[in-house]
Design a protein around this motif. Structure first.
Motif, PDB file in Angstrom:
ATOM      1  N   ILE A  54     -12.654  -2.226  -1.778  1.00  7.25           N
ATOM      2  CA  ILE A  54     -11.352  -2.850  -1.542  1.00  7.25           C
ATOM      3  C   ILE A  54     -11.517  -4.343  -1.749  1.00  7.25           C
ATOM      4  O   ILE A  54     -12.396  -4.964  -1.135  1.00  7.25           O
ATOM      5  N   PHE A  90      -2.332  -1.948   3.623  1.00  5.17           N
ATOM      6  CA  PHE A  90      -3.735  -2.082   3.997  1.00  5.17           C
ATOM      7  C   PHE A  90      -3.782  -2.660   5.404  1.00  5.17           C
ATOM      8  O   PHE A  90      -3.055  -3.600   5.716  1.00  5.17           O
ATOM      9  N   VAL A 113      -5.789   2.353   3.589  1.00  3.02           N
ATOM     10  CA  VAL A 113      -4.985   1.988   2.422  1.00  3.02           C
ATOM     11  C   VAL A 113      -4.192   3.237   2.054  1.00  3.02           C
ATOM     12  O   VAL A 113      -4.700   4.351   2.147  1.00  3.02           O
TER      13      VAL A 113
END
Length: 172
Positions: free
Chosen positions: A78, A46, A58
């Protein structure tokens, strides 16, 4: 350009060993599939991509059970995992586990499962999907961010380590 003289298996093992020495944060990425079922995975791959527009990326293994959901859904969330989430991260990193069975997630206004006590919660949508070998690189446009003061978890030497449990005194 030089070519490696290592056998492919030896190269893979050395590459894994090298990557294990690089600490990274841990995220849990969530979405829903075409039936509205919660889907997600843990990722240490990430990073931020751009400030204007705000983009992050990601990476997801193409063999992940939830890969199809992230290819078809454009609404994602996320969560940067906090130190209280080590067990949850391990569940999300385990293939075949009931990832949402612990009741830690609620649905946001889009219907996406979110972890409200994450160190960081990023509401995002698909910007691009790129081929990355055996992974797909998911580039997300950031819509909303909620930052908490909880310390994050790091992935280092093949283990999840809460940052607040790593001695930093004298490290710098």
């Amino acid at each position: 350009m030089t070519t490696s003289t290592l056998a492919p298996l030896e190269t893979e093992q050395k590459f894994r060993q090298a990557m294990a020495t690089f600490p990274s944060g841990v995220t849990i990425m969530t979405t829903t599939d075409e039936n509205g079922e919660a889907r997600g995975f843990a990722a240490s791959s990430f990073c931020s991509v751009s400030l204007d527009p705000a983009l992050v990326l990601v990476c997801i293994a193409k063999t992940a059970q939830c890969h199809g959901a992230f290819m078809s859904s454009d609404q994602w969330s996320i969560q940067v995992a906090g130190s209280a989430h080590v067990d949850l991260i391990e569940r999300f990193a385990t293939k075949g586990a009931d990832k949402f069975g612990g009741g830690e997630f609620v649905r946001d206004h889009r219907g996406i499962p979110v972890l409200l006590d994450a160190a960081v919660l990023i509401e995002c949508e698909a910007h691009a999907r790129l081929d990355g070998g055996d992974h797909t690189i998911l580039v997300a446009r950031v819509i909303e961010v909620d930052v908490d003061d909880r310390p994050p978890v790091l992935y280092f030497q093949r283990g999840f380590r809460p940052l607040d449990q790593i001695p930093l005194q004298g490290a710098f």
